[in-house]
Scaffold this motif. Structure first.
Motif, PDB file in Angstrom:
ATOM      1  N   GLN A 172       0.869  -1.180   0.000  1.00 52.50           N
ATOM      2  CA  GLN A 172       0.000   0.000   0.000  1.00 52.50           C
ATOM      3  C   GLN A 172       0.907   1.233   0.000  1.00 52.50           C
ATOM      4  OE1 GLN A 172      -2.139  -0.258   3.729  1.00 52.50           O
ATOM      5  NE2 GLN A 172      -0.293  -0.651   4.922  1.00 52.50           N
ATOM      6  N   SER A 174       0.451   3.586   2.050  1.00 57.78           N
ATOM      7  CA  SER A 174       0.360   4.134   3.409  1.00 57.78           C
ATOM      8  C   SER A 174       1.703   4.319   4.144  1.00 57.78           C
ATOM      9  CB  SER A 174      -0.593   3.290   4.249  1.00 57.78           C
ATOM     10  OG  SER A 174      -1.880   3.317   3.666  1.00 57.78           O
ATOM     11  N   ARG A 198       0.685  -6.826  -4.495  1.00 56.61           N
ATOM     12  CA  ARG A 198       0.032  -7.850  -3.670  1.00 56.61           C
ATOM     13  C   ARG A 198      -0.048  -9.141  -4.462  1.00 56.61           C
ATOM     14  NH1 ARG A 198      -4.983  -4.237  -1.115  1.00 56.61           N
ATOM     15  NH2 ARG A 198      -3.598  -2.592  -0.378  1.00 56.61           N
ATOM     16  N   GLN A 212      -1.695   3.266  -6.250  1.00 61.46           N
ATOM     17  CA  GLN A 212      -2.541   3.951  -5.277  1.00 61.46           C
ATOM     18  C   GLN A 212      -2.086   5.392  -5.160  1.00 61.46           C
ATOM     19  OE1 GLN A 212      -2.205   1.804  -1.531  1.00 61.46           O
ATOM     20  NE2 GLN A 212      -4.073   0.631  -1.952  1.00 61.46           N
ATOM     21  N   GLU A 214      -1.864   7.979  -1.969  1.00 55.11           N
ATOM     22  CA  GLU A 214      -2.074   8.207  -0.548  1.00 55.11           C
ATOM     23  C   GLU A 214      -2.284   9.703  -0.356  1.00 55.11           C
ATOM     24  OE1 GLU A 214      -1.954   5.437   1.039  1.00 55.11           O
ATOM     25  OE2 GLU A 214      -2.214   6.039   3.128  1.00 55.11           O
ATOM     26  N   PHE A 254      -4.610   1.621  10.887  1.00 52.93           N
ATOM     27  CA  PHE A 254      -3.924   2.900  11.115  1.00 52.93           C
ATOM     28  C   PHE A 254      -4.841   4.105  11.139  1.00 52.93           C
ATOM     29  CE2 PHE A 254      -4.235   3.109   6.552  1.00 52.93           C
ATOM     30  CZ  PHE A 254      -4.010   1.796   6.143  1.00 52.93           C
ATOM     31  N   PHE A 310      -6.212   9.128   3.379  1.00 59.91           N
ATOM     32  CA  PHE A 310      -7.030   8.287   2.492  1.00 59.91           C
ATOM     33  C   PHE A 310      -6.118   7.555   1.524  1.00 59.91           C
ATOM     34  CE2 PHE A 310      -6.588  12.112  -0.101  1.00 59.91           C
ATOM     35  CZ  PHE A 310      -6.334  11.588  -1.358  1.00 59.91           C
ATOM     36  N   GLY A 311      -6.623   6.477   0.940  1.00 60.52           N
ATOM     37  CA  GLY A 311      -5.887   5.750  -0.093  1.00 60.52           C
ATOM     38  C   GLY A 311      -6.862   5.396  -1.205  1.00 60.52           C
TER      39      GLY A 311
HETATM   40  N1  PHE Z   1      -3.953   1.609   2.643  1.00 62.57           N
HETATM   41  C1  PHE Z   1      -5.367   1.291   2.561  1.00 62.57           C
HETATM   42  C2  PHE Z   1      -5.559   0.172   1.534  1.00 62.57           C
HETATM   43  O1  PHE Z   1      -4.648  -0.117   0.806  1.00 62.57           O
HETATM   44  C3  PHE Z   1      -6.189   2.489   2.188  1.00 62.57           C
HETATM   45  C4  PHE Z   1      -6.188   3.573   3.239  1.00 62.57           C
HETATM   46  C5  PHE Z   1      -5.260   4.588   3.194  1.00 62.57           C
HETATM   47  C6  PHE Z   1      -7.145   3.588   4.240  1.00 62.57           C
HETATM   48  C7  PHE Z   1      -5.293   5.602   4.137  1.00 62.57           C
HETATM   49  C8  PHE Z   1      -7.160   4.577   5.188  1.00 62.57           C
HETATM   50  C9  PHE Z   1      -6.240   5.596   5.143  1.00 62.57           C
HETATM   51  O2  PHE Z   1      -6.602  -0.400   1.440  1.00 62.57           O
END
Ligand code: PHE
Length: 341
Positions: A172, A174, A198, A212, A214, A254, A310-311
Motif C-alpha cells: 500500500q 500508506s 500484492r 494507489q 495516498e 492505522f 485516504f488511499g
Molecule cells: N492503505 C489502505 C488500503 O490499501 C487504504 C487507506 C489509506 C485507508 C489511508 C485509510 C487511510 O486499502
C-alpha cells in the motif's frame, strides 16, 4: 624529329582531352613534360641537329610545350567543373520522396487521470511525495499499527525479500504517511502516488501490481469534517458538481474511525445498473482519522495534533473516468487501446 614532335603533340593532346580526373591529368603532365618525359627525350636529340635546323626545331618544341601546357590547364578546369556537377547530382535531395513517418506514442489514460488528481490537490496546497517501492515491513505494517499476526502480513498476500519478513514490496502507499511524518515539518499536507504489490491473480479487476494515491493532512484541530470536505471537493472536480458521496464505516489498523467512501453511480444516478452492480453506489477509496498510536510512534502528540488519511486505487479511478471495462487493458500498452483517449 619534326615528325616526332608532331606525333607527340597529337597523341598527348587527345590523351589530355580524354582525362577524367585531376590525378590522370597530373600523370599525363609528368609523362609528357616531366624531367624524364617524352618532350624532354626529344629535346635531348637537339645536339645532333645542324646550326640552321636547331632554332627551327627549338621553336617548334616550344610551341608543342605551350600547346600541351595550355591544354592541361584547360582540361583541368573542365574536369573540376565536371566533378562538381557530379557531386551535386549525387548529393541532391529529392524533396518529392515521401518521408519516413515517425510513430508518436500516446499519453496513458491512467496518467491523465493521475495528473487531474494531482492538479486538484496542488490547488489545495498539497505537496506531492515520491517514495520507495521496496519498503521495510516496519514502515508498511508496524508503524501503521498492523502488528505481527495481522492477516495482511501473511506470506500468501505479500511479496517478501527475506526469510524473516523484514523487506518487502510495499502492499500500500500508506508507509508514505510514516515517511512524511518522519521527515516533514508540521503541519503536513501531502499526496503520494505510486506502485503497490500484492499476491493477487490477474483478472478483469485484479493485478499483482497496481497504483494507489495516498493522501494525508496533519495539523492542529483537524477533524473528520475536513476529510469529508476535502474528498467531496475532489470528487466534484473529478466527476462534476453535485456528485453525491457516501461514507460507510470500515476498519483499517492505522485510522480510527475508518471509513470507505462511495460515489453515486454516474450511469444510473443511484437507481442501480450493471455499472454499479445494482448497488447505485461505487466504492472509491478507504480513509479515516489517523490513529493516535500512529501519530505517537512518529513522535507527534495526538493531544495537540490530529489528521486524516485516504488511499485511492488509481487504475479503478481511471477505469471509471474513461469507462474502461478490463483492468488488463491498462497494462498491455496496446497503442490501439491508448489512442482512444
Ligand atoms: N492503505 C489502505 C488500503 O490499501 C487504504 C487507506 C489509506 C485507508 C489511508 C485509510 C487511510 O486499502
Amino acid at each position: 624529329m619534326k615528325e616526332q614532335l608532331k606525333l607527340l603533340r597529337e597523341s598527348s593532346l587527345s590523351a589530355i582531352a580524354e582525362a577524367q580526373t585531376g590525378e590522370e591529368l597530373e600523370a599525363l603532365r609528368i609523362k609528357y613534360l616531366g624531367k624524364k618525359g617524352e618532350l624532354t627525350a626529344i629535346l635531348k636529340q637537339m645536339g645532333k641537329l645542324s646550326a640552321e635546323e636547331r632554332p627551327v626545331m627549338g621553336q617548334l618544341a616550344n610551341e608543342v610545350r605551350n600547346a600541351l601546357e595550355a591544354s592541361l590547364e584547360e582540361r583541368k578546369s573542365a574536369v573540376s567543373a565536371l566533378m562538381l556537377e557530379k557531386r551535386l547530382a549525387d548529393e541532391a535531395i529529392d524533396v518529392t520522396i515521401p518521408g519516413k513517418k515517425q510513430e508518436m506514442g500516446h499519453r496513458h489514460p491512467m496518467y491523465t487521470a493521475l495528473d487531474e488528481i494531482k492538479e486538484i490537490f496542488i490547488g489545495m496546497g498539497f505537496t506531492i511525495l515520491d517514495g520507495p517501492e521496496v519498503e521495510l515491513a516496519e514502515l508498511n505494517f508496524d508503524r501503521l499499527n498492523a502488528e505481527e499476526g495481522h492477516p495482511s502480513r501473511d506470506w500468501s498476500d505479500t511479496f517478501y525479500f527475506d526469510e524473516d519478513s523484514r523487506v518487502m514490496l510495499r502492499s500500500q502507499t500508506s508507509p508514505m504517511q510514516v515517511r512524511a511524518m518522519d521527515t516533514m515539518e508540521l503541519p503536513i499536507r501531502i499526496i503520494a502516488p505510486g506502485r503497490v504489490y500484492r499476491k493477487d491473480e490477474v483478472d478483469a479487476t485484479h493485478s499483482p501490481m497496481f497504483h494507489q494515491i495516498e493522501g494525508m493532512a496533519i495539523d492542529k484541530g483537524i477533524t473528520m469534517a475536513d476529510l469529508k470536505g476535502t474528498l467531496n471537493t475532489v470528487v466534484e472536480q473529478l466527476y462534476g458538481k453535485g456528485t453525491k458521496t457516501r461514507f460507510r464505516p470500515h476498519h483499517f489498523p492505522f485510522t480510527e474511525p475508518s471509513c470507505e467512501m462511495d460515489v453515486q453511480c454516474h450511469k444510473c444516478g443511484g437507481v442501480g445498473c450493471p455499472t454499479c452492480k445494482g448497488e447505485g453506489w461505487i466504492e472509491l477509496l478507504g480513509a479515516g482519522m489517523i490513529h493516535p498510536r500512529v501519530l505517537e510512534m512518529a513522535g507527534i502528540d495526538p493531544n495537540v495534533y490530529s489528521g486524516w488519511a485516504f488511499g485511492i486505487g488509481l487504475e479503478r479511478t481511471a477505469m471509471r473516468r474513461f469507462k474502461i471495462a478490463d483492468l488488463r487493458l491498462i497494462f498491455e500498452n496496446d497503442v490501439r487501446f491508448l489512442e482512444q483517449f
